[in-house]
Design a protein around this motif. Structure first.
Motif, PDB file in Angstrom:
ATOM      1  N   ILE A  14      -2.177 -14.882  72.595  1.00  0.00           N
ATOM      2  CA  ILE A  14      -3.334 -15.541  71.974  1.00  0.00           C
ATOM      3  C   ILE A  14      -3.329 -15.385  70.453  1.00  0.00           C
ATOM      4  O   ILE A  14      -3.691 -16.291  69.712  1.00  0.00           O
ATOM      5  CB  ILE A  14      -4.631 -14.981  72.601  1.00  0.00           C
ATOM      6  N   ALA A  37       9.475 -13.846  73.526  1.00  0.00           N
ATOM      7  CA  ALA A  37      10.516 -13.173  74.306  1.00  0.00           C
ATOM      8  C   ALA A  37      10.488 -13.574  75.779  1.00  0.00           C
ATOM      9  O   ALA A  37      11.534 -13.716  76.415  1.00  0.00           O
ATOM     10  CB  ALA A  37      10.335 -11.661  74.182  1.00  0.00           C
ATOM     11  N   GLY A  42       1.460 -16.744  76.331  1.00  0.00           N
ATOM     12  CA  GLY A  42       0.213 -16.164  76.864  1.00  0.00           C
ATOM     13  C   GLY A  42       0.145 -14.660  76.915  1.00  0.00           C
ATOM     14  O   GLY A  42      -0.951 -14.104  76.978  1.00  0.00           O
ATOM     15  N   THR A  45      -2.512 -12.692  78.861  1.00  0.00           N
ATOM     16  CA  THR A  45      -3.317 -13.603  79.692  1.00  0.00           C
ATOM     17  C   THR A  45      -2.400 -14.151  80.780  1.00  0.00           C
ATOM     18  O   THR A  45      -1.274 -14.560  80.500  1.00  0.00           O
ATOM     19  CB  THR A  45      -3.888 -14.796  78.879  1.00  0.00           C
ATOM     20  N   LEU A  61      -4.939 -12.293  86.533  1.00  0.00           N
ATOM     21  CA  LEU A  61      -4.341 -10.954  86.717  1.00  0.00           C
ATOM     22  C   LEU A  61      -4.180 -10.249  85.374  1.00  0.00           C
ATOM     23  O   LEU A  61      -3.718  -9.118  85.304  1.00  0.00           O
ATOM     24  CB  LEU A  61      -2.985 -11.069  87.422  1.00  0.00           C
ATOM     25  N   ALA A 271       3.076 -10.920  65.831  1.00  0.00           N
ATOM     26  CA  ALA A 271       1.869 -10.969  66.681  1.00  0.00           C
ATOM     27  C   ALA A 271       2.188 -10.309  68.014  1.00  0.00           C
ATOM     28  O   ALA A 271       2.038 -10.905  69.075  1.00  0.00           O
ATOM     29  CB  ALA A 271       1.426 -12.418  66.855  1.00  0.00           C
ATOM     30  N   VAL A 408       5.536  -6.440  77.004  1.00  0.00           N
ATOM     31  CA  VAL A 408       4.142  -6.008  76.831  1.00  0.00           C
ATOM     32  C   VAL A 408       4.088  -4.500  77.122  1.00  0.00           C
ATOM     33  O   VAL A 408       3.576  -3.718  76.333  1.00  0.00           O
ATOM     34  CB  VAL A 408       3.184  -6.801  77.746  1.00  0.00           C
ATOM     35  N   GLY A 448      -8.470  -5.110  70.771  1.00  0.00           N
ATOM     36  CA  GLY A 448      -8.103  -4.894  72.175  1.00  0.00           C
ATOM     37  C   GLY A 448      -8.474  -6.042  73.076  1.00  0.00           C
ATOM     38  O   GLY A 448      -8.062  -6.082  74.230  1.00  0.00           O
TER      39      GLY A 448
HETATM   40  C1  LIG Z   1      -5.284  -6.555  83.112  1.00  0.00           C
HETATM   41  C2  LIG Z   1      -5.869  -6.897  81.766  1.00  0.00           C
HETATM   42  C3  LIG Z   1      -7.236  -7.062  81.637  1.00  0.00           C
HETATM   43  C4  LIG Z   1      -7.781  -7.409  80.407  1.00  0.00           C
HETATM   44  N1  LIG Z   1      -9.116  -7.701  80.333  1.00  0.00           N
HETATM   45  C5  LIG Z   1      -9.598  -8.309  79.229  1.00  0.00           C
HETATM   46  C6  LIG Z   1     -10.910  -8.872  79.221  1.00  0.00           C
HETATM   47  O1  LIG Z   1     -11.639  -8.809  80.224  1.00  0.00           O
HETATM   48  N2  LIG Z   1     -11.333  -9.489  78.092  1.00  0.00           N
HETATM   49  C7  LIG Z   1     -10.540  -9.607  76.978  1.00  0.00           C
HETATM   50  O2  LIG Z   1     -10.960 -10.211  75.998  1.00  0.00           O
HETATM   51  N3  LIG Z   1      -9.303  -9.048  76.949  1.00  0.00           N
HETATM   52  C8  LIG Z   1      -8.802  -8.431  78.044  1.00  0.00           C
HETATM   53  N4  LIG Z   1      -7.529  -7.940  78.062  1.00  0.00           N
HETATM   54  C9  LIG Z   1      -6.799  -7.832  76.782  1.00  0.00           C
HETATM   55  C10 LIG Z   1      -6.259  -9.189  76.298  1.00  0.00           C
HETATM   56  O3  LIG Z   1      -5.459  -9.741  77.286  1.00  0.00           O
HETATM   57  C11 LIG Z   1      -5.466  -8.956  75.022  1.00  0.00           C
HETATM   58  O4  LIG Z   1      -6.298  -8.372  74.051  1.00  0.00           O
HETATM   59  C12 LIG Z   1      -4.906 -10.230  74.389  1.00  0.00           C
HETATM   60  O5  LIG Z   1      -4.430 -11.142  75.352  1.00  0.00           O
HETATM   61  C13 LIG Z   1      -3.785  -9.809  73.437  1.00  0.00           C
HETATM   62  O6  LIG Z   1      -3.211 -10.934  72.825  1.00  0.00           O
HETATM   63  P1  LIG Z   1      -2.064 -10.730  71.728  1.00  0.00           P
HETATM   64  O7  LIG Z   1      -1.603 -12.071  71.368  1.00  0.00           O
HETATM   65  O8  LIG Z   1      -2.545  -9.816  70.671  1.00  0.00           O
HETATM   66  O9  LIG Z   1      -0.897  -9.914  72.466  1.00  0.00           O
HETATM   67  P2  LIG Z   1      -0.035 -10.302  73.744  1.00  0.00           P
HETATM   68  O10 LIG Z   1      -0.820 -11.058  74.711  1.00  0.00           O
HETATM   69  O11 LIG Z   1       0.593  -9.025  74.208  1.00  0.00           O
HETATM   70  O12 LIG Z   1       1.095 -11.270  73.185  1.00  0.00           O
HETATM   71  C14 LIG Z   1       2.234 -10.775  72.522  1.00  0.00           C
HETATM   72  C15 LIG Z   1       3.419 -11.650  72.924  1.00  0.00           C
HETATM   73  O13 LIG Z   1       4.553 -11.200  72.182  1.00  0.00           O
HETATM   74  C16 LIG Z   1       5.689 -11.257  73.002  1.00  0.00           C
HETATM   75  N5  LIG Z   1       6.688 -10.336  72.432  1.00  0.00           N
HETATM   76  C17 LIG Z   1       6.702  -8.987  72.440  1.00  0.00           C
HETATM   77  N6  LIG Z   1       7.793  -8.512  71.811  1.00  0.00           N
HETATM   78  C18 LIG Z   1       8.477  -9.593  71.370  1.00  0.00           C
HETATM   79  C19 LIG Z   1       9.690  -9.766  70.639  1.00  0.00           C
HETATM   80  N7  LIG Z   1      10.432  -8.728  70.244  1.00  0.00           N
HETATM   81  N8  LIG Z   1      10.107 -11.027  70.357  1.00  0.00           N
HETATM   82  C20 LIG Z   1       9.376 -12.115  70.738  1.00  0.00           C
HETATM   83  N9  LIG Z   1       8.228 -12.003  71.445  1.00  0.00           N
HETATM   84  C21 LIG Z   1       7.774 -10.761  71.754  1.00  0.00           C
HETATM   85  C22 LIG Z   1       5.176 -10.865  74.377  1.00  0.00           C
HETATM   86  O14 LIG Z   1       6.028 -11.337  75.402  1.00  0.00           O
HETATM   87  C23 LIG Z   1       3.797 -11.527  74.395  1.00  0.00           C
HETATM   88  O15 LIG Z   1       3.859 -12.815  74.957  1.00  0.00           O
HETATM   89  C24 LIG Z   1      -6.939  -7.561  79.263  1.00  0.00           C
HETATM   90  C25 LIG Z   1      -5.568  -7.390  79.404  1.00  0.00           C
HETATM   91  C26 LIG Z   1      -5.029  -7.092  80.634  1.00  0.00           C
HETATM   92  C27 LIG Z   1      -3.538  -7.006  80.775  1.00  0.00           C
END
Ligand SMILES: Cc1cc2nc3c(=O)[nH]c(=O)nc-3n(C[C@H](O)[C@H](O)[C@H](O)COP(=O)(O)OP(=O)(O)OC[C@H]3O[C@@H](n4cnc5c(N)ncnc54)[C@H](O)[C@@H]3O)c2cc1C
Length: 490
Positions: A14, A37, A42, A45, A61, A271, A408, A448
C-alpha cells in the motif's frame, strides 16, 4: 541494458503504490517504476475466496479493519468507492485470563475482572494515554523520561506500575493481539510512540465507532492494493523482481534486482519493512545509525485463521463472537497454552457467516511447530471453549502465518526493542542521498496500519517532489501528510 527512470519504488504494498499515485497526481510525466519481489502486489494485504453454503465469498488473511480515525485510508476507500461494513459487536463477549484459564462473559465494554484489577487496568491505560501525548513523532527520545522509557521493556514498565496479575495479563494479551509481540520484547518508549501515532490507546484497541476495528472492507482489503495497481498500469510495475543492491553516485542511483537487471534513476523510495531493508546491499553502505535501527526492529509474529460456517450460531446464542484470551489450556503436547489471543465475528457484508481468530507472539512460535492437522484442531478446540462444539461443523478453513512470506517475514509490523529509539528518528525516515524511506513503519500517523502506509508513501513522495518538482507541493500537502515544512533545496 540499464533503464532510466525519475523514481524507482521498491515494494508494491500500500505504501509504495500510494507513493507512486501521489507522484503521478502531481506530475503525470514523471517516469516511475515499482519493483516488487513477490508475484503479486499488496504485501500485507491479502484476500482469499472461501467456501460458503451457496458458493464462495472473500475474506481477508492480511490487513483486516479500518476506522474513521484513520483518515488516509478512509480517503483512499472513498476515492475508489470501496465500501466498508461495520464490525458486528452485539451480544456477550468473552475474556479468558488467569492461572485457572476460566472463561468469563460480559455485555458492556468493561471486561469481567475483579474491582481492584479493573481499577489497576484503568489507571494504567490512563497513564499510558497521558505519557503518549508527550511523545513527538519526529523526536520520541526528547520526551520527559524518554531515555529511561527506551531502556525498559513494556514488561518492566508494567511490573513497576501495575499491581494485579489479572490486569497485567490483559495488557499482555492486548499487546500480543495488537502488535504480535510479548511484553518483554518491546521498548516502552516505542510503544508510547506507536500509541501516540494512533492518537491514543483506545483508538488502537477498541472496535467501537471511530476506532481502529470499526469496519471491515467489503470484498477485502486486497482490493485497495489492486485498484491502485490497476490505475498505475502493468507497465509501471514489475513483479518477481527482488531488489538486492542499490548503488548511488552524486545524484543518481542504480537499482539492481536478483535477476541481474539494473534500473537507473534520480530517486529511490524504499517502501518495504526495516527488517527487509537489512537484506539489501547498499553502495555506499547505509549510515551506521540506519543499519543499527534496522537490526533493532525485527518483525513481529502474527497469523490469522478464518473459518466459514452455515450459520452464525454464536449470535443465535447471544454472543458477539468477540473473545480476548490467553489461549486457555494447552491441547497439544508441544504447546504451553492454546493458540488464540483474539477472535471476532467475521461474517461478510453479504451475510456469509465466519469467525476470524488471531495467533500471535510466543503462542504462534509454538503453534508453527505443529503439523497441519494439529494446528487446525488446536484452533477449533480453543474456539469450542467459547462457542461450543458447533465450531467443528465448519464449511471452510484458511490460515496464514505471515512468517512464511519471504519478503514480509512476519506481521503486522516491525517493532523496536529496548535501546533502539536513540537511532529511531534519523534511522527510520531521514533520506540518504537519493534514497527515501516509506512503508508503514515510517509513518507518523497510524504507524503499523494501512493508513500509516498511505501517509508514509505520501510523505516520501513529497520529499521527492520538493527536490524534483518543488512548484507542485503546497502548504496543505505538507500539513495533510505531517511533513515538517522545509524550504525546497535548502
Ligand atoms: C494479519 C494482518 C492483520 C493486519 N491487520 C490490520 C488491520 O486490521 N488494519 C490495518 O490498517 N492494518 C493491518 N495490518 C497491517 C497492514 O497490512 C500494513 O500496515 C500495511 O499493509 C503495510 O503496507 P506497506 O506497503 O508499508 O508494507 P508491505 O505491505 O509489507 O509491502 C511491502 C512490499 O515490499 C515487497 N518487498 C520486500 N522486500 C523487497 C525487495 N527487496 N525488493 C522488492 N520488493 C520487496 C514485499 O513483497 C511487499 O509486497 C495487518 C497485517 C497483517 C499481516
Amino acid at each position: 541494458m540499464e533503464e532510466d527512470y525519475d523514481v524507482v519504488i521498491v515494494g508494491a504494498g500500500i505504501s509504495g503504490l500510494s507513493a507512486a499515485r501521489y507522484l503521478l497526481a502531481k506530475d503525470s510525466n514523471l517516469n516511475i517504476l515499482l519493483l516488487e519481489a513477490a508475484d503479486r502486489v499488496g504485501g500485507r494485504t491479502f484476500t482469499v475466496p472461501l467456501k460458503t453454503e451457496t458458493g464462495t465469498d472473500s475474506w481477508d488473511l492480511g490487513a483486516h479493519w479500518v476506522g474513521r480515525c484513520q483518515t488516509h485510508i478512509m480517503k483512499l476507500l472513498e476515492e475508489f468507492d470501496i465500501k466498508t461494513h461495520p464490525q458486528y459487536l452485539t451480544g456477550r463477549k468473552f475474556l479468558q485470563v488467569g492461572k485457572d484459564n476460566s472463561v468469563k462473559s460480559y455485555m458492556s465494554d468493561i471486561p469481567t475482572l475483579s474491582l481492584l484489577a479493573l481499577l489497576d487496568l484503568d489507571r494504567a491505560m490512563k497513564r499510558i494515554e497521558s505519557l503518549a501525548k508527550e511523545v513527538d513523532q519526529n523526536d520520541p527520545l526528547s520526551c520527559k523520561r524518554g531515555k529511561e522509557f527506551d531502556g525498559m521493556t513494556m514488561e518492566t514498565y508494567i511490573n513497576q506500575t501495575m499491581w494485579m496479575a489479572e490486569s497485567k495479563e490483559v495488557m499482555e494479551v492486548a499487546l500480543r493481539g495488537v502488535l504480535g509481540v510479548e511484553l518483554c520484547e518491546i521498548s516502552f518508549l516505542y510503544f508510547l510512540t506507536y500509541v501516540s501515532a494512533a492518537g491514543g490507546l483506545k483508538n488502537l484497541v477498541e472496535a467501537t465507532p471511530y476506532m481502529a476495528q470499526e469496519y471491515t472492507v467489503q470484498g477485502g482489503c486486497y482490493q485497495i492494493s489492486l485498484r491502485m495497481a490497476e490505475e498505475l498500469g502493468d507497465s509501471r510495475i514489475k513483479l518477481r523482481e527482488p531488489v538486492t543492491l542499490i548503488t548511488q553516485s552524486q545524484d543518481t542511483a542504480v537499482v539492481t534486482t536478483e535477476s541481474g537487471k539494473t534500473y537507473k534513476c534520480k530517486k529511490v523510495v524504499l517502501a518495504i519493512p526495516p527488517s527487509q531493508i537489512a537484506k539489501i546491499n547498499f553502495n555506499p553502505r547505509l549510515p551506521p545509525v540506519k543499519r543499527e535501527l534496522h537490526k533493532r526492529m525485527p518483525v513481529a509474529n502474527y497469523a490469522k485463521v478464518v473459518i466459514t460456517y452455515k450459520k452464525t450460531f454464536w449470535r443465535e446464542d447471544g454472543s458477539s463472537g468477540e473473545v480476548v484470551t490467553n489461549g486457555g489450556p494447552s491441547t497439544e503436547s508441544d504447546c504451553t497454552s492454546g493458540p488464540l489471543c483474539l477472535v471476532f465475528d467475521d461474517t461478510s457484508a453479504s451475510g456469509n457467516p465466519g469467525l476470524v481468530a488471531f495467533i500471535a507472539g510466543y503462542q504462534l512460535v509454538e503453534w508453527r511447530q505443529l503439523n497441519d492437522a494439529s494446528r487446525k484442531s488446536s484452533v477449533l478446540k480453543c474456539l469450542a471453549q467459547f462457542f461450543g462444539e458447533q465450531v467443528h461443523d465448519y464449511i471452510d478453513y484458511a490460515e496464514k502465518d505471515w512468517e512464511a512470506e519471504p519478503y514480509v517475514g512476519g506481521a503486522p509490523v516491525c517493532v523496536a526493542g529496548p535501546g533502539a529509539m536513540k537511532y529511531y528518528t534519523v534511522g527510520l525516515r531521514e533520506p540518504f542521498n537519493c534514497i527515501h524511506f516509506a512503508g508503514t513503519e515510517t509513518a507518523t500517523i497510524w504507524t503499523g496500519y494501512m493508513s500509516g502506509a498511505v501517509q508514509a508513501g505520501h510523505r516520501a513522495a513529497i520529499e521527492i517532489l520538493l527536490d524534483l518538482r518543488p512548484q507542485t507541493v503546497s502548504g496543505q500537502d505538507l500539513i495533510d501528510n505531517n511533513k515538517p515544512f522545509k524550504l525546497p533545496n535548502t
